[in-house]
Structure formats: structure tokens, C-alpha cells
Design an enzyme around this catalytic site. Structure first.
Site, PDB file in Angstrom:
ATOM      1  N   ASN A  35       0.830  -1.211   0.000  1.00  0.00           N
ATOM      2  CA  ASN A  35       0.000   0.000   0.000  1.00  0.00           C
ATOM      3  C   ASN A  35       0.863   1.259   0.000  1.00  0.00           C
ATOM      4  OD1 ASN A  35      -2.451  -1.496   0.195  1.00  0.00           O
ATOM      5  ND2 ASN A  35      -2.072  -1.781   2.382  1.00  0.00           N
ATOM      6  N   HIS A 122     -13.999  -2.476   6.513  1.00  0.00           N
ATOM      7  CA  HIS A 122     -12.823  -3.239   6.935  1.00  0.00           C
ATOM      8  C   HIS A 122     -13.099  -4.093   8.170  1.00  0.00           C
ATOM      9  CE1 HIS A 122      -8.666  -3.841   8.489  1.00  0.00           C
ATOM     10  NE2 HIS A 122      -8.386  -3.895   7.194  1.00  0.00           N
ATOM     11  N   GLU A 168     -15.752   3.485   4.363  1.00  0.00           N
ATOM     12  CA  GLU A 168     -14.432   3.822   3.835  1.00  0.00           C
ATOM     13  C   GLU A 168     -14.637   4.765   2.654  1.00  0.00           C
ATOM     14  OE1 GLU A 168     -11.845   0.431   3.079  1.00  0.00           O
ATOM     15  OE2 GLU A 168     -12.984  -0.757   4.529  1.00  0.00           O
ATOM     16  N   SER A 172     -10.513  -1.015  -0.049  1.00  0.00           N
ATOM     17  CA  SER A 172      -9.193  -1.603  -0.239  1.00  0.00           C
ATOM     18  C   SER A 172      -9.181  -2.819  -1.150  1.00  0.00           C
ATOM     19  CB  SER A 172      -8.601  -1.994   1.117  1.00  0.00           C
ATOM     20  OG  SER A 172      -9.409  -2.970   1.760  1.00  0.00           O
ATOM     21  N   ASP A 197     -13.385   6.411   6.973  1.00  0.00           N
ATOM     22  CA  ASP A 197     -12.074   5.774   7.016  1.00  0.00           C
ATOM     23  C   ASP A 197     -11.355   6.076   5.701  1.00  0.00           C
ATOM     24  OD1 ASP A 197      -9.865   4.130   7.108  1.00  0.00           O
ATOM     25  OD2 ASP A 197     -10.943   2.413   7.954  1.00  0.00           O
ATOM     26  N   HIS A 200      -7.102   4.285   2.461  1.00  0.00           N
ATOM     27  CA  HIS A 200      -6.462   4.123   1.154  1.00  0.00           C
ATOM     28  C   HIS A 200      -6.560   5.376   0.292  1.00  0.00           C
ATOM     29  CE1 HIS A 200      -5.598  -0.186   1.617  1.00  0.00           C
ATOM     30  NE2 HIS A 200      -6.651  -0.153   2.409  1.00  0.00           N
ATOM     31  N   LYS A 230       0.114   3.571   4.793  1.00  0.00           N
ATOM     32  CA  LYS A 230      -0.196   3.267   3.397  1.00  0.00           C
ATOM     33  C   LYS A 230       0.373   4.389   2.527  1.00  0.00           C
ATOM     34  CE  LYS A 230      -4.172   0.418   4.618  1.00  0.00           C
ATOM     35  NZ  LYS A 230      -3.966   0.412   6.084  1.00  0.00           N
TER      36      LYS A 230
END
Length: 380
Positions: A35, A122, A168, A172, A197, A200, A230
Site C-alpha cells: 500500500n 474493513h 471507507e 481496499s 475511514d 487508502h 499506506k
């Protein structure tokens, strides 16, 4: 072998038969698995900042939890900088994103509250909800109306507490973006808290790499999670929110309260990474070029849609075939990992191709050729 060990071994054997047993692997081949999207893990400026801190006598270890003697000036300086960068009232530095999600979702929603989370959220969020006292439900992935329907149904059943919407901003395993503005509108209509979140997306997307929800972070009902391991290339996680929320986490976030504080040197590294990210439009532009190149030379020949982000899922469905293709790619010098249930839903085992600045156009084109060969060797 004792009965206990035999039981443990039988569990491992069962995973093996299902092609679900995980094993640690050494780093090898071209990086299509990490990542480290902007290649900052090896950035000289970040390394120099850590070396300078060591030379100034900043300790390697924190020596205890933040509430004991583990609270270092470097932690507080990072939090002040992060709050300023992300436009929030305050910030809190934790060991990692998993610990941060546990702290937020187990520590903040109360017994009479409702947590509505995206179905593909997640694993750390799932664990946080399980440890928390609020009722939790999952809403259809990236469907803001499904979130609203879940809230309305709970209210009809007599729910009177606070609602927490959890998503998110960039997923991911699928690489797709959440409808952030639509979720914010649902939160506004229902006087709900919105937990975003940005794991990423941080450093990679948004103005100055501040994430896909950057325009919302000044709102009182928004809590954002920016992981630092990440796109920022370091380690740890930053939660940004209003001061009362951050203070509640300091008091109720068990994964914060009862954990040894992150190294002060890591706080120094994250500060340097944030500074690099703010000035990193060149890096983000370069990554965007690689994504476009992957669309032409990796996706198009396979009949796959262009990637929506730096995360490219190639769904093969079958667990065994996925792992066989991944093994062939690894043998060919490309570090591509197979992802199986329960990390992803059953029947959606996939190759997760991560595009980073650790590779270039030529290597991406070579991966495309190797992938076509591997798929031909392991037919569906």
C-alpha cells in the site's frame, strides 16, 4: 501430539483443504502488493527527519501508554500539525488503523445508538462494532439510500439514540469510492455522526492528499481516520474530529488507553510524510499516469474495465485458481497476492493489483503479459 495441539493442527489442515491457509511470504519481485502508493516508505526526506531526531536524542521507544509516561512532545506536535492540515479541531495519534477503528466504534457509540456500516467495511470496523454497546447493521455497499432505509427502519422500531454512519472513502479490495457527499446528506437529515475511514485515500486523493472527505472535516459530526502506513509510507493512524470527540477517545478508546504509545520517532516520520504529501502533487500525477497506463496495457487486453483508483481487483472467483495464478506471477517476478474469503465475500477470490510508484510503465506492461500467460495456464 497432545489433544490440544492435534485440534489446532486439524484446524490448519481444514484451512489447507479449502485453500484458505495463510502463510507469511518474504518480499520478492516487483511491488504490486504493498500500500506504499507514493513510494514514501523509502523517501530520503522522511529518513533524514528520523535520523535528525535520533541525533537530537529522541528515544526509539515511548516507554508506556500515552496516559502514563509515553506521551512525548513528538506525538503532540504531530497531532497539532495533523489537525491544522486536515482542517479539524483536534487529532489523536494511535498505533495503527485497526486500533483506531476499535477505539472509535467500541468507545463512542452508546447502548441506545445505531451503527450503520457499509457491507464491505474493513474487518477492524466489524470488530469495533462487535466490541461496542450499540446495535449495528450493514447497508448495501455504496448505496446511500440503503443507509437511510436502515436508519428509518430502526426509528420505526422505536430507536431513539444517536446514529453513526461508517464507510471507507476508498475500498481496499475493490478500489471504488464511497458516495461521500450522499452519505453526508443522509447524516445531516438524521442528525447522525459520520465516520470516514480514509485509509487508502490519505496522501493519494483529495487536495494536498487530504483524502476524499477533506471538504467535510470541519463539520462537527464528522470523524475521519487517516492511516499512516499506506500512502504516507510510515506507520500509525490519525483520528481527526472535534475536541470533545478526541477527548472521549482518550478516556474511552481502550485500544488507545491500554496500549504502549507509538514510537516518538514514528511520530517524527509521519510529520515528515505529511509535509511531503502536501507538496506531492507531482507524485500523485505520476501515480495517475501509471493508473492510465495500467488501463491500456493490463486491463484492456483482458477485457477488464479501467481501474477506478490505484487498486485494481481482478476477480477470478475460485480460491484455488486465484492462488495458482498468483503463484505463477510471483515465480515470474511480480509480487501479486491472491485474496480469498473471508477477506472478500465468498465466490469473489481475486488478485489485488496495487499500483505504486515502486514500479514503472514497462514493468506494468510486463505484468500484463505475464498475467495473460498465467491465466492461460490455469483455465477457469
Amino acid at each position: 501430539m497432545s489433544s490440544a495441539l492435534a485440534s489446532f493442527q486439524s484446524q490448519l489442515d481444514a484451512l489447507e483443504r479449502r485453500v484458505r491457509r495463510r502463510r507469511l511470504m518474504s518480499r520478492a519481485g516487483h511491488d504490486f502488493a504493498s500500500n506504499d502508493y507514493l513510494g514514501l516508505a523509502g523517501d530520503p526526506a522522511i529518513a533524514a527527519a528520523v535520523a535528525d531526531a535520533l541525533a537530537r536524542g529522541v528515544p526509539v521507544g515511548s516507554g508506556g501508554s500515552r496516559l502514563l509516561r509515553g506521551n512525548a512532545p513528538e506525538h503532540e506536535a504531530l497531532e497539532a500539525q495533523a489537525a491544522q492540515i486536515f482542517g479539524s479541531e483536534a487529532a489523536l495519534f494511535l498505533a495503527n488503523g485497526f486500533a483506531a477503528n476499535i477505539a472509535i466504534l467500541a468507545g463512542l457509540p452508546g447502548p441506545g445508538d445505531l451503527v450503520v456500516a457499509d457491507a464491505l467495511i474493513h474487518a477492524s470496523a466489524h470488530d469495533g462494532m462487535k466490541l461496542g454497546k450499540a446495535r449495528s447493521v450493514l447497508a448495501q455497499h455504496n448505496d446511500a439510500d440503503a443507509f437511510a432505509d436502515a436508519i428509518a427502519g430502526w426509528r420505526r422500531e422505536g430507536g431513539t439514540g444517536r446514529v453513526w454512519i461508517v464507510a471507507e472513502t476508498l475500498y481496499s479490495m475493490d478500489g471504488d469510492r464511497a458516495p461521500v457527499d450522499d452519505l453526508a446528506a443522509v447524516a445531516a437529515r438524521h442528525d447522525a455522526m459520520l465516520v470516514l475511514d480514509e485509509a487508502h485515500a490519505t496522501a493519494v486523493h483529495g487536495p494536498g492528499g487530504r483524502g476524499l472527505g477533506a471538504h467535510l472535516e470541519s463539520a462537527e459530526n464528522v470523524i475521519a481516520l487517516h492511516t499512516c502506513g499506506k500512502g504516507l509510507g510510515a506507520e500509525g493512524a490519525l483520528v481527526t474530529a472535534t475536541r470533545p470527540i478526541i477527548d472521549l477517545l482518550v478516556n474511552r478508546g481502550r485500544s488507545f488507553v491500554f496500549s504502549t504509545a507509538p514510537s516518538p520517532l514514528m511520530a517524527v516520520a509521519v510529520r515528515a510524510a505529511l509535509a511531503r504529501s502536501l507538496e506531492g502533487d507531482d507524485l500523485r500525477a505520476r501515480l495517475s499516469d501509471l493508473i492510465d497506463h495500467a488501463a491500456q496495457h493490463l486491463c484492456a487486453p483482458l477485457g477488464l474495465p479501467a481501474p477506478a483508483s490505484q487498486i485494481l481487483p481482478i476477480v477470478l472467483g475460485d480460491d484455488a485458481r486465484t492462488m495458482q495464478v498468483a503463484a505463477l506471477l510471483q515465480q515470474a517476478g511480480f509480487d501479486v497476492r491472491g485474496i480469498r474469503p473471508p477477506t472478500v465475500p465468498r465466490g469473489t477470490a481475486r488478485l489485488r493489483v496495487s499500483l505504486t510508484l515502486n514500479v514503472d510503465e514497462q514493468i506494468i506492461a510486463e505484468l500484463g503479459e505475464a498475467l495473460q500467460q498465467a491465466l492461460g495456464q490455469v483455465p477457469a
